[in-house]
Scaffold this motif. Structure first.
Motif, mmCIF file in Angstrom:
data_model
loop_
_atom_site.group_PDB
_atom_site.id
_atom_site.type_symbol
_atom_site.label_atom_id
_atom_site.label_comp_id
_atom_site.label_asym_id
_atom_site.label_seq_id
_atom_site.Cartn_x
_atom_site.Cartn_y
_atom_site.Cartn_z
ATOM 1 N N GLU A 85 1.005 -1.316 0.254
ATOM 2 C CA GLU A 85 0.053 0.136 -0.030
ATOM 3 C C GLU A 85 0.827 1.225 0.199
ATOM 4 O O GLU A 85 0.623 2.196 -0.838
ATOM 5 N N LYS A 86 2.000 1.178 0.785
ATOM 6 C CA LYS A 86 2.963 2.549 0.685
ATOM 7 C C LYS A 86 3.562 2.633 -0.621
ATOM 8 O O LYS A 86 3.840 3.874 -0.856
ATOM 9 N N THR A 87 3.988 1.686 -1.040
ATOM 10 C CA THR A 87 4.755 1.772 -2.376
ATOM 11 C C THR A 87 3.718 2.292 -3.691
ATOM 12 O O THR A 87 4.240 3.014 -4.308
ATOM 13 N N GLU A 88 2.294 2.121 -3.327
ATOM 14 C CA GLU A 88 1.427 2.265 -4.323
ATOM 15 C C GLU A 88 1.251 3.926 -4.137
ATOM 16 O O GLU A 88 1.168 4.503 -5.133
ATOM 17 N N LEU A 89 1.152 4.324 -2.734
ATOM 18 C CA LEU A 89 1.059 5.703 -2.634
ATOM 19 C C LEU A 89 2.287 6.465 -2.913
ATOM 20 O O LEU A 89 2.201 7.583 -3.612
ATOM 21 N N LEU A 90 3.355 5.852 -2.967
ATOM 22 C CA LEU A 90 4.675 6.405 -3.378
ATOM 23 C C LEU A 90 4.575 6.805 -4.901
ATOM 24 O O LEU A 90 5.131 7.760 -5.362
ATOM 25 N N ARG A 91 4.282 5.482 -5.555
ATOM 26 C CA ARG A 91 4.393 5.616 -7.015
ATOM 27 C C ARG A 91 3.220 6.627 -7.607
ATOM 28 O O ARG A 91 3.431 7.259 -8.605
ATOM 29 N N LYS A 92 2.368 6.785 -6.698
ATOM 30 C CA LYS A 92 1.123 7.918 -7.336
ATOM 31 C C LYS A 92 1.814 9.234 -7.399
ATOM 32 O O LYS A 92 1.529 10.052 -8.158
ATOM 33 N N GLN A 93 2.712 9.661 -6.403
ATOM 34 C CA GLN A 93 3.298 10.701 -6.169
ATOM 35 C C GLN A 93 4.742 10.814 -7.271
ATOM 36 O O GLN A 93 4.881 11.885 -7.775
ATOM 37 N N PHE A 94 5.246 9.621 -7.519
ATOM 38 C CA PHE A 94 6.518 9.680 -7.873
ATOM 39 C C PHE A 94 6.302 8.444 -9.057
ATOM 40 O O PHE A 94 7.068 7.199 -8.708
ATOM 41 N N PRO A 95 5.792 8.618 -10.241
ATOM 42 C CA PRO A 95 5.557 7.518 -11.188
ATOM 43 C C PRO A 95 6.782 6.777 -11.493
ATOM 44 O O PRO A 95 6.779 5.707 -11.977
ATOM 45 N N THR A 96 7.942 7.816 -11.688
ATOM 46 C CA THR A 96 9.178 7.018 -12.021
ATOM 47 C C THR A 96 10.070 6.473 -11.325
ATOM 48 O O THR A 96 11.090 6.065 -11.393
ATOM 49 N N MET A 97 9.723 6.436 -9.947
ATOM 50 C CA MET A 97 10.627 6.110 -8.815
ATOM 51 C C MET A 97 11.121 4.795 -9.104
ATOM 52 O O MET A 97 10.762 3.871 -9.654
ATOM 53 N N LYS A 98 12.448 5.049 -8.202
ATOM 54 C CA LYS A 98 13.379 3.617 -8.320
ATOM 55 C C LYS A 98 13.157 3.420 -6.713
ATOM 56 O O LYS A 98 13.178 4.023 -5.724
ATOM 57 N N LEU A 99 12.655 2.012 -6.473
ATOM 58 C CA LEU A 99 12.308 1.522 -5.212
ATOM 59 C C LEU A 99 13.566 0.582 -4.900
ATOM 60 O O LEU A 99 13.586 -0.566 -5.499
ATOM 61 N N THR A 100 14.293 0.687 -3.867
ATOM 62 C CA THR A 100 15.323 -0.185 -3.267
ATOM 63 C C THR A 100 14.773 -0.575 -1.634
ATOM 64 O O THR A 100 14.027 0.070 -1.075
ATOM 65 N N THR A 101 15.598 -1.671 -1.513
ATOM 66 C CA THR A 101 15.335 -1.889 -0.090
ATOM 67 C C THR A 101 16.299 -3.164 0.494
ATOM 68 O O THR A 101 17.495 -3.340 -0.159
#
Ligand code: SF4
Length: 441
Positions: A286-302
């Motif tokens: 859910e949190k990654t979806e919220l982030l993607r809504k604001q930053f559609p091109t984001m790179k997600l690392t973990t």
């Protein structure tokens, strides 16, 4: 004339490096010289780490090694491993994580008394201050390439079962907002265009003052208001702390880099429970979806720990699938390593062969995902913060740096060279391993 020569050795995380940079500044302002060879030093300081049993062992090994190789030097242990050490530490001066500002005074007091000492010996761990107050070093310039780290808090309140950090660094202690702002102003004045906001658990910023995550947003807005700051990159984020308001708030910050390191640790809900993490995979998604809504091109690392105690093959498979399903672009994979003093140390351990095999599989998946992310950037325009120039055997010269999404980019220079530390526009032409070959626009 310098008062003495000081050598530093740092183990562990970026927060430790930041604190070494701060300690270095303290010695320089007190009239000491910093040297890069321990043999030239009058004072050898090891900033220790205790995140795993192995880090602890290496910290002790370095202290013993320095004492042997440079028997006339004052040996100082500081940081997490010395905070946690029971009994003796092989050093003349032992400081924990909460009294580092005392470093120069303690060294000078020791030097003043040294004539009275007949030999160097193991010293008992001193009584350490247990208050969790942020120890502000004032402005610290802690660069990594053309970017600078900005430490905003220390400590953690979470008590994950594998982690010793809340014991080593104490509870959350937040840096005063004014002090952070001053540091950002100084960094901008020194020419840094990008700050990396870091700490032990940045989302807890303000918790010690009874504030919520809006306090963290306040700090980020302050940084964004400083002229010259063109990029703000966030350190590791806790999924359970992120709120929709916070994510929308950072979405309004022009300089926010679309690169988020959202701590996962495991993609299996049962393992997350044993780890005492405060979220499950549904909340993470859910949190990654919220982030993607604001930053559609984001790179997600973990980060993911492989082979956590009791991890079954099915639980590992859940993690593997979750990384894919969630579209995580890069995973820092750590095979679980026992840290005595944590709850996980007494849980049933995973067989070493299975742990190794799972670690390798996950690292391979991470490389595939990261290469895929790099390929998606082809044909697009990117801003690159120039870090350095490299000459190749065929006479060509390339500039390198990172895009806002944190993809390493190379661009060929034929005419004038943009300054190191400046931001240039490039077009991504082709992939090169996990990086991009670009051309200057
Ligand atoms: S959130 Fe968990 S893993 Fe991170 S520092 Fe705190 S206790 Fe350690």
């Amino acid at each position: 004339m310098s008062k003495g020569k000081v050598y530093f050795y740092t183990l562990g995380c970026r927060v430790n490096q930041y604190e070494t940079d701060a300690a270095r500044e303290l010695f320089i302002s007190a009239g000491y010289e910093i040297v890069s060879d321990h043999q030239d030093a009058d004072i050898c300081i090891v900033n220790t780490c205790t995140v795993t049993g192995e880090a602890d062992r290496k910290s002790r090994q370095h202290l013993r090694g320095l004492a042997r190789l440079n028997p006339d030097a004052v040996i100082v242990a500081m940081g997490c491993a010395s905070e946690m050490a029971d009994g003796t530490v092989d050093a003349d001066i032992v400081l924990g994580t909460r009294d580092k500002k005392e470093l120069v005074n303690r060294v000078e007091a020791f030097l003043a008394q040294r004539n009275a000492l007949t030999h160097k010996s193991s010293h008992s761990r001193p009584e350490l201050t247990k208050t969790d107050v942020y120890h502000d070093f004032g402005t610290v310039v802690s660069p990594e390439g053309s970017r600078a780290f900005l430490k905003i808090q220390d400590g953690c309140n979470h008590f994950c079962t594998y982690c010793i950090i809340p014991f080593a660094r104490g509870r959350v202690a937040s840096r005063p907002r004014e002090s952070i702002k001053e540091e950002v102003e100084q960094l901008a004045a020194a020419g840094f265009r990008e700050v990396i906001v870091s700490g032990i658990e940045v989302c807890s910023y303000g918790a010690d003052r009874g504030e919520g995550i809006e306090a963290f947003l306040g700090v980020l807005n302050d940084a964004a208001d400083v002229p010259g700051i063109e990029r703000i990159r966030l350190g590791s984020l806790e999924p359970s702390s992120l709120t929709e308001d916070f994510i929308e708030g950072i979405g309004r910050i022009r300089q926010m880099c679309p690169h988020f390191h959202l701590s996962l640790q495991s993609g299996s809900d049962t393992v997350l429970k044993r780890m005492n993490r405060k979220y499950d995979t549904a909340l993470y998604m859910e949190k990654t979806e919220l982030l993607r809504k604001q930053f559609p091109t984001m790179k997600l690392t973990t980060d993911i720990i492989c082979g956590f105690p009791g991890e079954t093959q099915e639980e590992f498979d859940e993690t593997y699938e979750f990384v894919r399903k969630c579209g995580i672009d890069k995973v820092h994979v750590f095979p679980y390593s026992v840290r005595q003093g944590t709850r996980a140390a007494s849980m049933k351990q995973v067989d070493g062969v299975a742990k190794k095999e799972r670690t390798e599989r996950l690292r391979k998946l991470s490389d595939e995902q990261e290469a895929l992310y790099a390929r998606k950037q082809l044909g697009k325009t990117h801003e690159v913060l120039v870090e350095q120039y490299l000459d190749y055997g065929d006479g060509s010269r390339y500039g390198t740096g990172y895009t806002r999404e944190y993809v390493k980019a190379f661009f060929k220079v034929e005419g004038d060279e943009p300054e190191v530390g400046s931001i240039v526009e490039v077009e991504a032409l082709e992939p090169y391993s996990l990086c991009l070959i670009c051309k200057l626009i």
